[in-house]
Motif scaffolding. Structure first.
Motif: not given
Length: 269
Positions: A37-39, A59-60, A79-96
């Motif tokens: 949601e950069a705009p 969307l965030r 943000q932990a606990g909000y939106g897409v899970s870290q596990a799914r994002l980790d499949e794309i790139a290292p996620t904090l």
């Protein structure tokens, strides 16, 4: 001291799914490649400003995963606990995935921890140290100025429409800052893990001695001129202050912006 330039370059393509972490990255002197949601960021968060070249990830709460994957980021911040899970994002790139608004209900402390963690991940530890030192000094200076304030508690609200408001209290970023400044938050009702309660105008009427702080934008139309609004004790007595947009769910930079706009709004300078 670590080689900040080299470490930053290793994670130069950073995608951010939370505005709090986007502003944190900017405070560390790094421009994110892409932000959810950069705009809208410029309207809600305002400063620090994103580059016009920042890619919008959607969307965030549910970003465009295919776009995110195609960008091949070096690092994803969420943000932990909000939106897409870290596990799914980790499949794309290292996620904090870092907590900010949680059951702990101490967002300012969480924001400081996260700033340090993001700094360590991007090789900006020294920048983070200097930023926090300058921020602490600035908060102390504003707190000293606030000693001349009349002491009236603040009721901080944001309109959702012309009948309902979000009221910010315990567990919220702004409540943490008011404590640092030595200014009382009028709202003593229950709040959620994000630090706010949604209520009708009758809730405002229960705090006749408070000073009302409205976060822009205000209510639609001419509601502030209506008999209903004008009947509130604080309004009748001219104790209403409008402050510019400030991100209520932000991290450390939003906390500092709130401190500055409250300083101006209460004419503490």
């Amino acid at each position: 001291m670590p080689d900040q330039t080299g470490a930053s370059a290793a994670a130069s393509r950073i995608a951010v799914l939370d505005w709090g972490w986007a502003e944190t990255l900017l405070a560390l002197g790094l421009q994110p490649m892409a932000v959810a949601e950069a705009p809208l960021y410029g309207d809600r968060v305002v400063v620090p400003a994103l580059s016009r070249e920042t890619i919008d990830l959607g969307l965030r709460s549910w970003p465009n995963i295919e776009l995110l994957r195609s960008l091949k980021p070096d690092l994803i911040l969420s943000q932990a606990g909000y939106g897409v899970s870290q596990a799914r994002l980790d499949e794309i790139a290292p996620t904090l995935a870092l907590p900010l608004y949680s059951a702990e209900r101490k967002p300012l402390a969480a924001a400081e921890r996260a700033l340090k963690e993001i700094a360590a991940k991007t090789g900006r530890e020294q920048v983070a140290t200097e930023y926090l030192q300058q921020s602490d000094a600035r908060l102390e200076a504003i707190a000293a100025e606030a000693k001349k304030y009349d002491g009236r508690p603040l009721l901080i609200i944001k309109f959702t429409d012309d009948r309902l408001v979000d009221i910010y209290g315990a567990g919220g970023l702004f409540d943490d800052i008011l404590k640092r400044l030595g200014i009382q938050n009028a709202w003593n009702g229950a709040t959620n893990n994000w630090g706010f309660a949604t209520a009708g105008l009758d809730a405002i009427a229960r705090y006749p001695e408070a000073r009302i702080i409205i976060i822009e934008p205000g209510p639609p139309g001419t509601f502030l001129k209506s008999a209903l609004w004008q009947s509130l004790p604080a309004v009748r007595n001219g104790r209403v202050t409008m402050i510019p947009p400030t991100w209520v769910f932000g991290a450390f930079p939003s906390a500092m912006r709130f401190a500055e706009v409250i300083r101006r709004g209460l004419d503490l300078a």
